[in-house]
Design a protein around this motif. Structure first.
Motif, PDB file in Angstrom:
ATOM      1  N   THR A  13       0.832  -1.207   0.000  1.00  0.00           N
ATOM      2  CA  THR A  13       0.000   0.000   0.000  1.00  0.00           C
ATOM      3  C   THR A  13       0.865   1.255   0.000  1.00  0.00           C
ATOM      4  O   THR A  13       2.074   1.201   0.267  1.00  0.00           O
ATOM      5  CB  THR A  13      -0.906   0.029   1.243  1.00  0.00           C
ATOM      6  OG1 THR A  13      -0.077   0.175   2.401  1.00  0.00           O
ATOM      7  CG2 THR A  13      -1.755  -1.236   1.348  1.00  0.00           C
ATOM      8  N   GLU A  14       0.216   2.379  -0.263  1.00  0.00           N
ATOM      9  CA  GLU A  14       0.919   3.659  -0.172  1.00  0.00           C
ATOM     10  C   GLU A  14       1.425   3.879   1.248  1.00  0.00           C
ATOM     11  O   GLU A  14       2.533   4.376   1.459  1.00  0.00           O
ATOM     12  CB  GLU A  14       0.004   4.806  -0.595  1.00  0.00           C
ATOM     13  CG  GLU A  14       0.705   6.147  -0.559  1.00  0.00           C
ATOM     14  CD  GLU A  14      -0.124   7.280  -1.133  1.00  0.00           C
ATOM     15  OE1 GLU A  14       0.474   8.321  -1.446  1.00  0.00           O
ATOM     16  OE2 GLU A  14      -1.355   7.126  -1.275  1.00  0.00           O
ATOM     17  N   ALA A  15       0.631   3.467   2.227  1.00  0.00           N
ATOM     18  CA  ALA A  15       1.056   3.608   3.624  1.00  0.00           C
ATOM     19  C   ALA A  15       2.336   2.812   3.883  1.00  0.00           C
ATOM     20  O   ALA A  15       3.228   3.293   4.597  1.00  0.00           O
ATOM     21  CB  ALA A  15      -0.054   3.160   4.569  1.00  0.00           C
ATOM     22  N   ASP A  16       2.437   1.608   3.322  1.00  0.00           N
ATOM     23  CA  ASP A  16       3.663   0.816   3.484  1.00  0.00           C
ATOM     24  C   ASP A  16       4.872   1.594   2.977  1.00  0.00           C
ATOM     25  O   ASP A  16       5.919   1.650   3.634  1.00  0.00           O
ATOM     26  CB  ASP A  16       3.573  -0.503   2.704  1.00  0.00           C
ATOM     27  CG  ASP A  16       2.532  -1.465   3.237  1.00  0.00           C
ATOM     28  OD1 ASP A  16       2.337  -1.521   4.471  1.00  0.00           O
ATOM     29  OD2 ASP A  16       1.937  -2.178   2.407  1.00  0.00           O
ATOM     30  N   VAL A  17       4.737   2.192   1.789  1.00  0.00           N
ATOM     31  CA  VAL A  17       5.845   2.925   1.172  1.00  0.00           C
ATOM     32  C   VAL A  17       6.206   4.155   2.009  1.00  0.00           C
ATOM     33  O   VAL A  17       7.388   4.405   2.281  1.00  0.00           O
ATOM     34  CB  VAL A  17       5.495   3.312  -0.279  1.00  0.00           C
ATOM     35  CG1 VAL A  17       6.540   4.243  -0.872  1.00  0.00           C
ATOM     36  CG2 VAL A  17       5.346   2.051  -1.136  1.00  0.00           C
ATOM     37  N   VAL A  18       5.223   4.912   2.449  1.00  0.00           N
ATOM     38  CA  VAL A  18       5.476   6.130   3.226  1.00  0.00           C
ATOM     39  C   VAL A  18       6.103   5.791   4.580  1.00  0.00           C
ATOM     40  O   VAL A  18       7.085   6.424   4.997  1.00  0.00           O
ATOM     41  CB  VAL A  18       4.174   6.939   3.398  1.00  0.00           C
ATOM     42  CG1 VAL A  18       4.364   8.092   4.371  1.00  0.00           C
ATOM     43  CG2 VAL A  18       3.699   7.460   2.043  1.00  0.00           C
ATOM     44  N   ILE A  19       5.563   4.797   5.259  1.00  0.00           N
ATOM     45  CA  ILE A  19       6.119   4.407   6.560  1.00  0.00           C
ATOM     46  C   ILE A  19       7.548   3.901   6.396  1.00  0.00           C
ATOM     47  O   ILE A  19       8.438   4.260   7.172  1.00  0.00           O
ATOM     48  CB  ILE A  19       5.223   3.359   7.245  1.00  0.00           C
ATOM     49  CG1 ILE A  19       3.915   4.016   7.693  1.00  0.00           C
ATOM     50  CG2 ILE A  19       5.939   2.705   8.427  1.00  0.00           C
ATOM     51  CD1 ILE A  19       2.834   3.032   8.125  1.00  0.00           C
ATOM     52  N   HIS A  20       7.791   3.082   5.381  1.00  0.00           N
ATOM     53  CA  HIS A  20       9.137   2.549   5.159  1.00  0.00           C
ATOM     54  C   HIS A  20      10.116   3.690   4.862  1.00  0.00           C
ATOM     55  O   HIS A  20      11.238   3.692   5.382  1.00  0.00           O
ATOM     56  CB  HIS A  20       9.124   1.524   4.019  1.00  0.00           C
ATOM     57  CG  HIS A  20      10.408   0.791   3.884  1.00  0.00           C
ATOM     58  ND1 HIS A  20      10.776  -0.231   4.738  1.00  0.00           N
ATOM     59  CD2 HIS A  20      11.436   0.930   3.005  1.00  0.00           C
ATOM     60  CE1 HIS A  20      11.967  -0.686   4.382  1.00  0.00           C
ATOM     61  NE2 HIS A  20      12.383   0.001   3.332  1.00  0.00           N
ATOM     62  N   ALA A  21       9.697   4.655   4.062  1.00  0.00           N
ATOM     63  CA  ALA A  21      10.556   5.807   3.760  1.00  0.00           C
ATOM     64  C   ALA A  21      10.958   6.512   5.053  1.00  0.00           C
ATOM     65  O   ALA A  21      12.126   6.866   5.250  1.00  0.00           O
ATOM     66  CB  ALA A  21       9.849   6.773   2.817  1.00  0.00           C
ATOM     67  N   GLY A  22       9.990   6.704   5.939  1.00  0.00           N
ATOM     68  CA  GLY A  22      10.280   7.358   7.210  1.00  0.00           C
ATOM     69  C   GLY A  22      11.185   6.530   8.100  1.00  0.00           C
ATOM     70  O   GLY A  22      12.051   7.067   8.800  1.00  0.00           O
ATOM     71  N   GLN A  23      11.023   5.222   8.061  1.00  0.00           N
ATOM     72  CA  GLN A  23      11.849   4.344   8.903  1.00  0.00           C
ATOM     73  C   GLN A  23      13.295   4.319   8.453  1.00  0.00           C
ATOM     74  O   GLN A  23      14.204   4.290   9.280  1.00  0.00           O
ATOM     75  CB  GLN A  23      11.299   2.914   8.897  1.00  0.00           C
ATOM     76  CG  GLN A  23       9.993   2.774   9.635  1.00  0.00           C
ATOM     77  CD  GLN A  23       9.384   1.391   9.458  1.00  0.00           C
ATOM     78  OE1 GLN A  23       9.529   0.755   8.420  1.00  0.00           O
ATOM     79  NE2 GLN A  23       8.698   0.927  10.486  1.00  0.00           N
ATOM     80  N   VAL A  24      13.528   4.301   7.151  1.00  0.00           N
ATOM     81  CA  VAL A  24      14.897   4.142   6.652  1.00  0.00           C
ATOM     82  C   VAL A  24      15.506   5.444   6.131  1.00  0.00           C
ATOM     83  O   VAL A  24      16.698   5.483   5.838  1.00  0.00           O
ATOM     84  CB  VAL A  24      14.983   3.034   5.567  1.00  0.00           C
ATOM     85  CG1 VAL A  24      14.504   1.704   6.121  1.00  0.00           C
ATOM     86  CG2 VAL A  24      14.224   3.410   4.307  1.00  0.00           C
ATOM     87  N   GLY A  25      14.699   6.493   5.986  1.00  0.00           N
ATOM     88  CA  GLY A  25      15.215   7.774   5.521  1.00  0.00           C
ATOM     89  C   GLY A  25      15.403   7.871   4.021  1.00  0.00           C
ATOM     90  O   GLY A  25      16.082   8.777   3.537  1.00  0.00           O
ATOM     91  N   ASP A  26      14.796   6.991   3.262  1.00  0.00           N
ATOM     92  CA  ASP A  26      14.924   6.994   1.799  1.00  0.00           C
ATOM     93  C   ASP A  26      13.691   7.663   1.204  1.00  0.00           C
ATOM     94  O   ASP A  26      12.646   7.042   1.052  1.00  0.00           O
ATOM     95  CB  ASP A  26      15.064   5.562   1.284  1.00  0.00           C
ATOM     96  CG  ASP A  26      15.200   5.480  -0.238  1.00  0.00           C
ATOM     97  OD1 ASP A  26      14.994   6.492  -0.933  1.00  0.00           O
ATOM     98  OD2 ASP A  26      15.495   4.371  -0.729  1.00  0.00           O
TER      99      ASP A  26
END
Length: 148
Positions: A24-37
């Protein structure tokens, strides 16, 4: 669920397939925040329209994390993850894709220094809803032998 699966219990060629998960879009946004990418490939829908893919792509590390996570269905107190080799991102994963993982036991080798242990290599194939392989990796397990 906990289950002891010893080195001798693994059979080369044995396969199992996991359930699926839709990215989901939420998966992508949360992952970006977690790893800084926050690269535009993942975050900027308008910019992505100008790329060969035409849309945002999930982080490779997100695909890897979800694909591996889907395999974690049994707690095995006599085997431990030793790492991953030969990781390759074959095709992009897009928001809305559903992925699952096929696990195949590739090989078994005795541990050179610990007679009570052996290595089991599982090949992981992350597959999308179209049946396309999107990622592959080898997972190494360090497994206890029976009666040791």
């Amino acid at each position: 669920m906990e289950q002891e699966i010893y080195y001798e219990d693994y059979e080369v060629g044995a396969e199992r397939v996991t359930i699926g998960k839709t990215i989901t879009e939420a998966d992508v946004v949360i992952h970006a925040g977690q790893v800084g990418d926050f690269f535009p490939h993942h975050m900027d829908a308008e910019w992505c329209k100008t790329t060969e893919f035409g849309q945002r792509i999930a982080h490779g590390t997100l695909t890897f994390s979800v694909g591996v996570g889907l395999t974690a269905t049994v707690i095995n107190p006599v085997a431990f993850s030793y790492g991953y080799d030969h990781l390759r991102f074959i095709k992009p994963v897009f928001i809305g894709d559903t992925i699952h993982t096929k696990v195949t036991i590739k090989e078994k080798k005795d541990h050179k220094k610990r007679a009570n242990m052996g290595f089991v290599t599982e090949t992981l194939e992350i597959i999308n809803q179209k049946g396309e392989t999107v990622m592959v990796a080898d997972h190494l397990l360090l497994c206890q032998k029976k009666n040791s």
